[in-house]
Write a protein that holds these residues in place. Structure first.
Motif: not given
Lengths: 377, 377
Positions: A5, A7, A21, A24-25, A28, A32-35, B207, B210
């Motif tokens: 995964r 970051n 959004e 994020l979508k 996903h 990805w792990s979205i920060e 979010y 995700n």
């Protein structure tokens, strides 16, 4: 914890639900792990990649050297996938929208100068066509007027609006600033859309719907930009070379809304013909003779004035009204093509289909499908 | 221009699509002309009312005296409609969620102290129950660690996580900070959810989805807060007196997600019984004898340990698993009630319906309808 995964840092300078959004979508889907951080890049962040929207090059330099980055800033570098709006294309769309409605006075209102500036682009187009042109940057007048003083900002815009030649076609750089013009119009007695017809962009679909008087909006295609950034970043991470040019995002279209969809034609007979066409276009038997009769002038005079003000013949204008009507019905109703053809005065759905395709570049069914995807809410 | 249209200022400190879009939508129904500014109240603004979300009292004082205001700040005044989360209620929900899963070690991680602070509330609940408790404010350690230094922040959190007694139930104040804990866990080799089970809130539904490992989330009910603010402001504008108390918004529920929905029970036989129930609850013939046999101990021992760790009898635990399963199916599938009853081991849809109503306070159909409204996207 899944070692594969990635970051991914996400920093958005502006509140744009569509961009947030969409990233994020799609992120996903890329696993990805979205920060997420609003507004600012955190210091000493490290990871596999970053999407930083409208962040300055100075700030971007805070990221570890070589981090793959997708951004809406104009930077060309080995680790950067840059995206921006195609201002030239988008403003030509706005200019032609007004021009085809007969406007000869143009204006742009924006907060401050930008690198790719509607003020410059529409200004050049208007001047080349020999039309009047004026503009205002309200955050420059008296330095940062809007942030410093809402009341004074409205006064400054009001005075500017008053002295514009009317009727005027006005482009406002950000839909979130439109309320300043509404307030100013109210204060100095300028009427929308009679005196000033407005097109703005759509930062956010819901925000645009909320405006009254409603104005026409150019879809900024933020969704397209967001998807492009996700795909671009994914490419960089997987070793694709960075593009040597900024990736340009074009607007989908201008959504003409009732009250602004006005025409500015000084010739009364032509205005009468326009009104007649707008009221009778659903009649498939409508002839040029009917239109000429309604205008109360000769066919030659009518043709000449249509060419002068609307830059096309009455027959093309009629066809355009019919096709725009069909497009609106595809968007807003569930009528089938046969019913739509009848409603907009086309003899058959086949002939509508052919004309539609040559105007919009896709079949009516495709058009409706695309819109349903965009207006998924 | 419609003279009756109200000019309403909207200032949102944080990027929350749900709040933004809910206010726009409901404000639109109130015929408001909404003037949006991110983060800051513009100087010398004037109009009919304002919604200012998470803005400090000092900044609110910038608005003209007497302007009707709805806000998520804790201010009582004649012109203010104040709204805030019911921290006491929400944290009891989180605490009970973990407690019913057998946790005896509790921890809260948050950026900094707040007026209504999960650190205080969960701390008090854990101590009253005689459980272990620890907390961290990572922006206080070394002063503003997160903003100043991402790397150091992860190190500090990692060290803190390492020394927690395991398995530990952890509440994280903001879902947008969860990635810091993920990174820290990875670095020091703490496993989610085996060592540390996490619940956070939902700033934004997309979010939360995700995140991976997925964690359980407490729905913050931002939509409810947004609607409350719009209605409250509308009341003030129309002359209703301001409430003398802060309006409390309660969370809807906790969404338990697979990987965090863990149990922390030290008694092996009980753990075996739990596993057996989780694997076989869809069988309507499942008996207490089956469960006891699977656990390999006497019925009395089993009852005593269920009471000790899960605070209920095996039969209530079985019923809860079945009802939670039914609720999940109502949410995530289109199965009808008959099919759901079969899937979760209820003999008839009538008996499921009755039990469901007594557990969730509404009929299954109502539950699904409400969710469809909330998850409208």
């Amino acid at each position: 914890m899944n070692a594969k995964r990635k970051n991914i840092l996400l920093v958005l300078k502006e509140q744009r639900p569509t961009v947030f959004e969409t990233i994020l979508k799609h992120g996903h889907m890329m696993h990805w792990s979205i920060e997420y951080y609003p507004a600012e890049i955190p210091k000493n962040w490290y990871g596999d990649g970053a999407i930083v929207d409208y962040i300055s090059p100075q700030e971007i330099a805070r990221l570890p050297k070589g981090t793959p980055i997708a951004t809406r800033s104009s930077i060309i570098a080995d680790n950067i996938f840059p995206v921006r709006a195609d201002t030239e294309y988008n403003m030509a769309m706005v200019f032609n929208f007004f021009r085809s409605r007969g406007y000869r006075n143009y204006a742009v209102a924006n907060a401050h100068p930008m690198l790719y500036d509607p003020v410059t682009v529409i200004g050049r187009m208007a001047k080349e066509a020999g039309y009047n042109y004026d503009f205002i940057y309200w955050n420059l007048v008296g330095k940062k007027v809007m942030k410093e003083d809402f009341t004074r900002c409205i006064k400054v815009i009001g005075e500017w609006l008053l002295q514009l030649p009317k009727p005027c076609a006005l482009y406002i750089g950000r839909i979130r600033s439109v309320h300043l013009v509404y307030r100013a119009c109210e204060q100095v007695g300028v009427s929308i859309p009679k005196d000033v017809a407005i097109v703005s962009n759509t930062d956010d679909p819901e925000y645009g719907v909320n405006l009254l008087p409603s104005i026409s909006v150019m879809s900024d295609n933020h969704e397209g930009a967001a998807i492009k950034m996700v795909e671009g970043l994914d490419g960089l991470i997987n070793g694709k070379p960075a593009p040597r040019q900024i990736q340009l995002i074009r607007s989908d279209r201008i959504v003409a809304r009732g009250s602004t969809d006005a025409y500015a034609v000084e010739h009364p007979a032509t205005m009468q013909a326009i009104d007649y066409i707008l009221s009778n276009y659903s009649n498939p038997q409508l002839t040029l003779q009917d239109i000429t009769r309604a205008a109360g002038c000769t066919a030659v005079t009518l043709q000449r004035n249509f060419a002068k003000y609307l830059r096309r013949l009455p027959s093309s204008f009629l066809q355009e009204v019919r096709l725009e009507g069909a497009a609106a019905m595809l968007e807003k109703t569930t009528l089938n093509l046969q019913e739509i053809a009848q409603n907009v005065g086309y003899g058959s759905n086949m002939s509508l289909s052919l004309a539609f395709k040559s105007r919009f570049g896709m079949a009516p069914g495709q058009y409706r499908k695309n819109l349903n995807r965009v207006n998924r809410k």
